[in-house]
Motif scaffolding. Structure first.
Motif, PDB file in Angstrom:
ATOM      1  N   GLY A  99     -95.058  21.451 -65.275  1.00 27.40           N
ATOM      2  CA  GLY A  99     -94.503  20.613 -66.331  1.00 27.40           C
ATOM      3  C   GLY A  99     -92.993  20.458 -66.293  1.00 27.40           C
ATOM      4  N   ILE A 100     -92.343  20.943 -65.218  1.00 29.48           N
ATOM      5  CA  ILE A 100     -90.885  20.815 -65.122  1.00 29.48           C
ATOM      6  C   ILE A 100     -90.543  19.420 -64.604  1.00 29.48           C
ATOM      7  N   ARG A 101     -89.621  18.745 -65.283  1.00 30.35           N
ATOM      8  CA  ARG A 101     -89.206  17.417 -64.824  1.00 30.35           C
ATOM      9  C   ARG A 101     -88.153  17.589 -63.745  1.00 30.35           C
ATOM     10  N   ARG A 134     -93.332  20.598 -60.659  1.00 28.92           N
ATOM     11  CA  ARG A 134     -93.861  19.487 -61.456  1.00 28.92           C
ATOM     12  C   ARG A 134     -95.217  19.847 -62.058  1.00 28.92           C
ATOM     13  N   LEU A 135     -96.008  20.642 -61.326  1.00 30.59           N
ATOM     14  CA  LEU A 135     -97.346  20.984 -61.810  1.00 30.59           C
ATOM     15  C   LEU A 135     -97.314  21.951 -62.993  1.00 30.59           C
ATOM     16  N   GLY A 138    -101.338  13.686 -60.832  1.00 26.68           N
ATOM     17  CA  GLY A 138    -100.110  12.903 -60.941  1.00 26.68           C
ATOM     18  C   GLY A 138     -99.103  13.120 -59.833  1.00 26.68           C
ATOM     19  N   PRO A 156     -96.865  10.706 -64.421  1.00 27.93           N
ATOM     20  CA  PRO A 156     -96.259  11.744 -63.581  1.00 27.93           C
ATOM     21  C   PRO A 156     -96.859  13.117 -63.900  1.00 27.93           C
ATOM     22  N   ALA A 157     -96.799  14.018 -62.893  1.00 30.61           N
ATOM     23  CA  ALA A 157     -97.461  15.319 -63.008  1.00 30.61           C
ATOM     24  C   ALA A 157     -97.031  16.086 -64.255  1.00 30.61           C
ATOM     25  N   GLU A 158     -95.727  16.006 -64.589  1.00 32.38           N
ATOM     26  CA  GLU A 158     -95.250  16.826 -65.704  1.00 32.38           C
ATOM     27  C   GLU A 158     -95.840  16.386 -67.046  1.00 32.38           C
TER      28      GLU A 158
END
Lengths: 235, 287
Positions: B185-187, B182-183, A49, A69-71
């Protein structure tokens, strides 16, 4: 578990990945090999993502995650340890690991997972108060994998975990990757320049060249393919 | 000798108040890559509001700061998607585009303030403002001591948030490696918005603090901005304790300089210091 169908990714007008299809079955260790610039990293970044594909489908566990998206992808348990490791250099080893369990699903099990990761990498426990940026290359790679495990992945994607490491360290890292599969039943998709070693531990492999998948098969079959040996192993 | 000690203490107190006014700017620059030149203008609005609440409703400026901070946090949340995100998106140099945007915002605010409260200078004076407080055997006006306390609590609070809470660590993660963040899981976008809103929230506390020390008019934000920018550059963007150390240094220069040298030398010394630091350590002294 993971299925990528006819994926295309562009950088501006330039295609980096074209009509690439790969599959990863549960419990498998799958290798992705090919020369530099073949599009392996781009393919993985689209799967997790970080990049938006121009065409094609990405399916994970029955979900169509194309363009997510990645998250959100991470939330499903598809965890990507990127090329260059993606660490937070001015945070401590411990804080890097804790952030690996950022999502609620992983955070509830943080203490237990942390203990598992420290059992796997005693070196990280020794250095837990040190800033990640001050670790050696091999230790940073261990931290990157450790942080990926903190998210409690169902599929772990490792992009070049052996890049820039001494042959001995590269060997150790790939042996550890093998143990993650055999001892923990983890499903893995791994890119590495250590082609021979990777094909030795993998169940199945894909070969990528100039953005396309040009060969695939059980790793043991690829390893004995004369053309493969000539091009990638240098034998 | 006594005058040296007195001006040193008053300089340190001033430094603490300035640290409160600067910490949010440093936070937004370091953690959200946003250059908010309207930071002190937003703080000045809160100074005026505290003045208004005090003179019309008799509300203590400390209470006003407590009320205005969450309000300004919400203002920050509203400004991010409407003004900032469109300005940052797809731009090669977000620092440049946001600084032009916020300079314009500051000028609009200045003119609104002149319209509402006239260009005449205002002073926040409470019953205790000029009462003497004993401090290490010396005395200082209570208003200044309170403003310094506000600034110090704010800076330490931000430091605590960034380093001791999970959310604060996530904010730092985004600043240090956006893809890596982001990887896990943080927006990243949400964290930038949160940091910006927090930064605007701190502008309220910093602004009320400075308004308790100085008399102020609609253009005062510019003098404050110069000093605050200097502090952020010297401390290093995003370095919270660096901001405090730089603010204390500036406070000491202002305090001692004010007592020992003609007024005109203050800016010369401060900005001379800035020149030298930019030449030798352009990323800040404490980073």
């Amino acid at each position: 578990m993971l299925e990528v169908r006819d994926l295309a990714v562009y950088y501006g007008p330039f295609p980096a990945v074209r009509e690439a299809s790969i599959r990863v079955e549960p419990g498998q260790l799958v290798g992705l090999v090919g020369p530099n610039g073949a599009g392996k990293t781009t393919l993985l970044r689209a799967v997790s993502g970080l990049l938006k594909p121009a065409a094609g489908r990405i399916l994970f566990d029955g979900f169509d995650i194309t363009g997510w998206p990645a998250e959100r992808v991470c939330e499903l348990g598809l965890v990507h340890v990127p090329e260059g490791r993606g660490l937070f250099p001015r945070l401590t080893v411990l804080d890097n690991l804790r952030l690996g369990a950022y999502l609620p699903r992983a955070r509830v099990e943080m203490d237990r997972t942390l203990k598992e990761v420290f059992d796997l990498f005693p070196r990280l426990h020794e250095r837990r108060r040190q800033l990640a940026g001050t670790l050696s290359g091999g230790e940073q790679q261990m931290l990157a994998i450790g942080r990926g495990l903190m998210a409690r992945p169902r599929l772990l994607i490792l992009d070049e975990p052996t890049l820039g490491l001494s042959p001995r360290l590269a060997y150790e890292i790939l042996e550890l990757v093998k143990r993650l599969k055999t001892e923990r039943g983890l499903t893995l998709l791994v890119v590495s320049q250590e082609v021979l070693h990777l094909l030795n531990i993998a169940d199945y492999a894909f070969v990528m060249e100039t953005g396309r998948i040009t060969a695939e098969g059980p790793a043991s079959a690829l390893i004995s393919d004369p053309k493969m040996r000539q091009v990638y192993v240098g034998l | 000798m006594n005058i040296v000690w007195t001006s040193l203490i008053s300089g340190l107190l001033l430094g603490c108040a300035y640290a409160g006014a600067a910490v949010g700017l440093s936070l937004a620059m370091g953690m959200a890559r946003v250059f908010n030149l309207a930071h002190t203008a937003l703080g000045l609005v809160c100074g005026y509001l505290a003045y208004f609440l005090l003179t019309t409703r008799g509300i203590d400026p400390l209470v006003a700061a407590g009320l205005l901070a969450p309000l300004m946090f919400l203002v920050g949340l509203a400004l991010w998607p409407t003004l900032f995100r469109p300005t940052v998106r797809g731009v090669a140099d977000p620092a440049l585009s946001t600084s032009i945007l916020t300079l314009g915002l500051a000028i609009v605010i200045e003119n609104l303030l002149s319209k509402v409260w006239t260009p005449n200078p205002r002073v926040i004076s409470t019953a205790y403002s000029n009462q003497a407080v004993n401090l290490l055997g010396l005395t200082a006006p209570a208003g200044v001591v309170i403003a310094a306390g506000l600034g110090l609590v704010l800076v330490l609070g931000i430091y605590w948030f960034l380093n001791r809470t999970f959310l604060g660590l996530a904010v730092q993660a985004v600043a240090q490696n956006p893809d890596g963040a982001r990887l896990v899981g943080i927006r990243a976008e949400l964290m930038s918005m949160l940091v910006f809103a927090l930064s605007v929230g701190t502008a309220a506390v910093g602004g009320v603090g400075l308004a308790m020390i100085y008399s102020f008019g609609p253009a005062s934000y510019f003098d404050w901005l110069l000093t605050v920018l200097l502090i952020v550059v010297v401390g290093g963007a995003g370095a919270i304790l660096g901001t405090l150390a730089a603010a204390l240094t500036v406070g000491i220069v202002l305090g001692l300089g004010g007592a020992l040298l003609p007024q005109a030398w203050n800016s010369l010394i401060l900005f001379g210091m800035l020149f030298i630091i930019l030449l030798l350590r352009p990323y800040g002294l404490f980073r």
